[in-house]
Design an enzyme around this catalytic site. Sequence first.
Site, PDB file in Angstrom:
ATOM      1  N   HIS A 249      15.004 -14.716  10.842  1.00  0.00           N
ATOM      2  CA  HIS A 249      14.527 -14.848  12.431  1.00  0.00           C
ATOM      3  C   HIS A 249      13.049 -14.942  12.542  1.00  0.00           C
ATOM      4  CE1 HIS A 249      18.390 -12.507  13.583  1.00  0.00           C
ATOM      5  NE2 HIS A 249      18.842 -13.439  12.960  1.00  0.00           N
TER       6      HIS A 249
ATOM      7  N   CYS B 245       0.931  -1.101   0.112  1.00  0.00           N
ATOM      8  CA  CYS B 245      -0.021   0.039  -0.004  1.00  0.00           C
ATOM      9  C   CYS B 245       0.827   1.272  -0.008  1.00  0.00           C
ATOM     10  CB  CYS B 245      -0.985  -0.106   1.171  1.00  0.00           C
ATOM     11  SG  CYS B 245      -0.435   0.256   2.787  1.00  0.00           S
TER      12      CYS B 245
HETATM   13  C1  RB5 Z   1      -3.863   5.533   0.812  1.00  0.00           C
HETATM   14  O1  RB5 Z   1      -4.064   6.751   0.533  1.00  0.00           O
HETATM   15  C2  RB5 Z   1      -2.949   4.955   1.969  1.00  0.00           C
HETATM   16  O2  RB5 Z   1      -3.557   5.513   3.212  1.00  0.00           O
HETATM   17  C3  RB5 Z   1      -2.742   3.534   2.110  1.00  0.00           C
HETATM   18  O3  RB5 Z   1      -2.151   3.266   0.890  1.00  0.00           O
HETATM   19  C4  RB5 Z   1      -1.611   3.367   3.299  1.00  0.00           C
HETATM   20  O4  RB5 Z   1      -0.642   4.057   3.327  1.00  0.00           O
HETATM   21  C5  RB5 Z   1      -2.347   2.992   4.462  1.00  0.00           C
HETATM   22  O5  RB5 Z   1      -1.596   2.474   5.543  1.00  0.00           O
END
Ligand code: RB5
Length: 144
Positions: A98, A65
């Site tokens: 680990h 993400c």
């Molecule tokens: C999305 O905008 C962002 O919040 C997500 O990709 C991530 O960084 C969340 O932890």
Amino acid sequence: MTKVAIACDHGGFEFKTMIMDTFKDGIDWIDLGTHGKDSVNYADYGRAMGRAITEGKAEKGILICGSGIGISIAANRFPAVRAALCTNVTMARLCRRHNDANVLALGGRIIGPAVAVECVNTFFNTEFEGGRHQARVDSLSACL
Ligand code: RB5
């Protein structure tokens, strides 16, 4: 071929595409989405990974993400998941040696593509040391 699940939100979509393409030989990818740059909820994709690992559909996973944080928190709610958020190759090596991490989490807005590829390569090619680490890893689920 090794079955590896991969999932991302919009903040990780470009890395997901790049990683799948880079490791297209030798990896049987299970693509859990997302499939475009439209804004989505990272938790849905972390949970999809949690289900894939829990159900034995994949032995390892890659999550991406924007920061790597939200999607790894969601996946780590599943007892079978040991997701490690890594920002460098040393962390990718240590999470295998680990912690026997079975999921690597990356931040698409945190690290560059070359570091991401090196982290994935290291994650795939580093074995768990076992020994003194085994009991510690076993104990991770003991409080559940
Ligand atoms: C999305 O905008 C962002 O919040 C997500 O990709 C991530 O960084 C969340 O932890």
